[in-house]
Enzyme design. Sequence first.
Site, short mmCIF file in Angstrom:
data_model
loop_
_atom_site.label_atom_id
_atom_site.label_comp_id
_atom_site.label_asym_id
_atom_site.label_seq_id
_atom_site.Cartn_x
_atom_site.Cartn_y
_atom_site.Cartn_z
N LYS A 199 0.85 -1.20 0.00
CA LYS A 199 0.00 0.00 0.00
C LYS A 199 0.89 1.25 0.00
CE LYS A 199 -3.50 2.20 2.84
NZ LYS A 199 -4.35 2.09 4.01
N HIS A 237 -4.61 -33.24 17.57
CA HIS A 237 -3.45 -34.03 17.99
C HIS A 237 -2.31 -33.14 18.46
CE1 HIS A 237 -5.35 -37.70 16.51
NE2 HIS A 237 -5.91 -36.88 15.65
N GLU A 253 -4.59 -6.77 14.90
CA GLU A 253 -4.06 -5.46 14.49
C GLU A 253 -5.19 -4.42 14.58
OE1 GLU A 253 -2.32 -4.28 10.43
OE2 GLU A 253 -0.52 -4.83 11.52
N LYS A 288 9.61 -1.16 14.24
CA LYS A 288 10.19 -0.86 12.92
C LYS A 288 11.32 0.16 13.06
CE LYS A 288 5.95 -1.06 10.10
NZ LYS A 288 5.08 -0.23 9.26
N GLU A 298 10.52 -4.89 4.41
CA GLU A 298 10.58 -6.30 4.01
C GLU A 298 10.24 -6.45 2.53
OE1 GLU A 298 8.99 -5.08 6.63
OE2 GLU A 298 8.90 -6.50 8.30
N GLY A 326 -4.93 -1.99 5.11
CA GLY A 326 -4.22 -3.16 4.58
C GLY A 326 -4.94 -4.46 4.86
N ARG A 327 -5.38 -4.65 6.10
CA ARG A 327 -5.99 -5.94 6.48
C ARG A 327 -7.42 -6.07 5.96
NH1 ARG A 327 -4.59 -2.62 10.48
NH2 ARG A 327 -6.14 -1.78 11.90
O1 F6P Z 1 2.24 -4.37 9.92
C1 F6P Z 1 1.94 -3.05 9.65
C2 F6P Z 1 1.38 -2.85 8.29
O2 F6P Z 1 1.26 -1.49 8.08
C3 F6P Z 1 0.05 -3.56 8.05
O3 F6P Z 1 -1.01 -2.87 8.54
C4 F6P Z 1 0.06 -3.69 6.58
O4 F6P Z 1 -0.89 -4.61 6.16
C5 F6P Z 1 1.48 -4.12 6.34
O5 F6P Z 1 2.23 -3.37 7.27
C6 F6P Z 1 2.01 -3.91 4.95
O6 F6P Z 1 2.00 -2.57 4.56
P1 F6P Z 1 2.18 -2.15 3.05
O7 F6P Z 1 1.05 -2.74 2.27
O8 F6P Z 1 2.15 -0.65 3.04
O9 F6P Z 1 3.49 -2.69 2.56
#
Ligand code: F6P
Length: 524
Positions: free
Chosen positions: A209, A387, A356, A489, A215, A270-271
């Site tokens: 987003k 199990h 979250e 972060k 990452e 995002g979620r």
């Molecule tokens: O973990 C924090 C967060 O901002 C989530 O809310 C989001 O889904 C994720 O990181 C990924 O963010 P982006 O889509 O901006 O890479």
Amino acid sequence: MNKPIQSKLTQSPAWKALQAHQAEIANVHMRELFTRFPERAREFSLEAGALLLDYSKHRVTDSTLALLADLARQADVEGWRTRMFAGEHINASEDRAVLHVALRSALEAFPAGNDVVPLVRKAREGMRAFSDAVRGERLLGHTGKPMRTVINIGIGGSDLGPRMLTQALWRHADAPQSVAFVSNADPGDLAHTLAQAQPETTLIIVASKTFTTVETLGNANLARDWLVKALGSESAVKQHFAAVTTNIKAAGAFGIAAERCFPLWDWVGGRYSVWSSVGLPVAIAIGMDRFEDLLAGARAMDEHFLSAPLEANMPVLLALLGIWYANFFGAESHAVLPYAESLRELPAYLQQLEMESNGKGVDRDGQRVDYATVPVVWGSVGTNSQHAFHQMLHQGTHLVPCDFLVPAATTGAAAENALAQGAALMAGKDADLPYRRFDGNHPSSTIMFRDIDPHTMGQLLALYEHKVFVQGVIWNVNSFDQWGVELGKEIARTLSAQPAGGGAIAGLDASTNALLARLRSWRS
Ligand code: F6P
């Protein structure tokens, strides 16, 4: 940290009435409730679209449910629902509307005054054209070959939803491509996936987003190096990469062509974004028509949520039952137990959605809360879970309300096992030897449906989204921000920037400094 003061919620008449009622009902066994009220199973079950919810195996009576509905009314759940669907900026800390529901709306214009439907439709047309081209092998790579592998690079909301749905709907997937997901900062995740792909026939979707997530950008850069090295040309990036983002500029700077950038907006969290272009890998796997079925399923749940009375409203009921145990019985966790191998990623998806969203300790007015908010959500697929940890559910010391998700088709004996677990948890069993005794009285909801198809999955996910919304309203927290992920972060950035042999980082605790020094020495 400001101390909790007595909140309006815990001082409210509805809350106090529930506390008093809990004291009366706490020692009542569900076995007794089933004996006293033979109609209980019928009365405490509800159908909405494809979903059947049995909530009779809960430590509730008619009076409990009436008092819980009072709590929802007192919190003005209906008013907040109207505000969300009207596009008001209910995500106050980020001053944003919360309009994931617009992504599946069938209305011509929605919401009034800030119509986003044209944007949504245009984005969906783009998704259709692109996914059709990939599936139809018309989208060719740098050497003129059609794509064989699609890799989605994203994390959190840009990964969990499409990953889970691609897995859940594998029986409906008819694309000639395989679809894989990479999320972890550990480069082993990407390396393992790339080892099974050919650069000439690989399409990489960078889903972010913000297009700033460390990452995702780290993995995207490594994937670009892999591609460019193998194909010998920077221009291959334009043919082999696509992006899903609000940050078209950053995606462009990365080298992704504008026509390969699929939009997202700040009014989609995002979620809550799997209904948007974030669903592109799903659309490639199952085709855009089935993706639209998924949206139609979610829409059906939105309509139910908007129109059913609170007492017969499935997401409201799930929310209230969760609150009953978290706030009045002290339950600290909630288990999600899908009885289907293809739903194995669902617990992880719901963990982000619930925790979250409602993992907050400060209310909308900036006060520390004096009540529990979201419990720990965890789980795994049945029957494997039986199990592993059901021993604890049956005879342990924690109260863990469970959701059994039971598809009727294709799951063989797994479905019967789910019903057996619910029965055993509820009724228990007497025995002479203490270790053979099952106290029972462990609550569970059973959500049963015919099959795992796109329409049903749409309903199921929207059900949980609205459950989370209702709980957030009652707990008076903002379910749509996630400031709690920022501090870690920030510190990670500082640690990563510290050169090897750079000494202790000022302002950082001695433990972390020592661990960092050891990490660096073991690496060198
Ligand atoms: O973990 C924090 C967060 O901002 C989530 O809310 C989001 O889904 C994720 O990181 C990924 O963010 P982006 O889509 O901006 O890479």
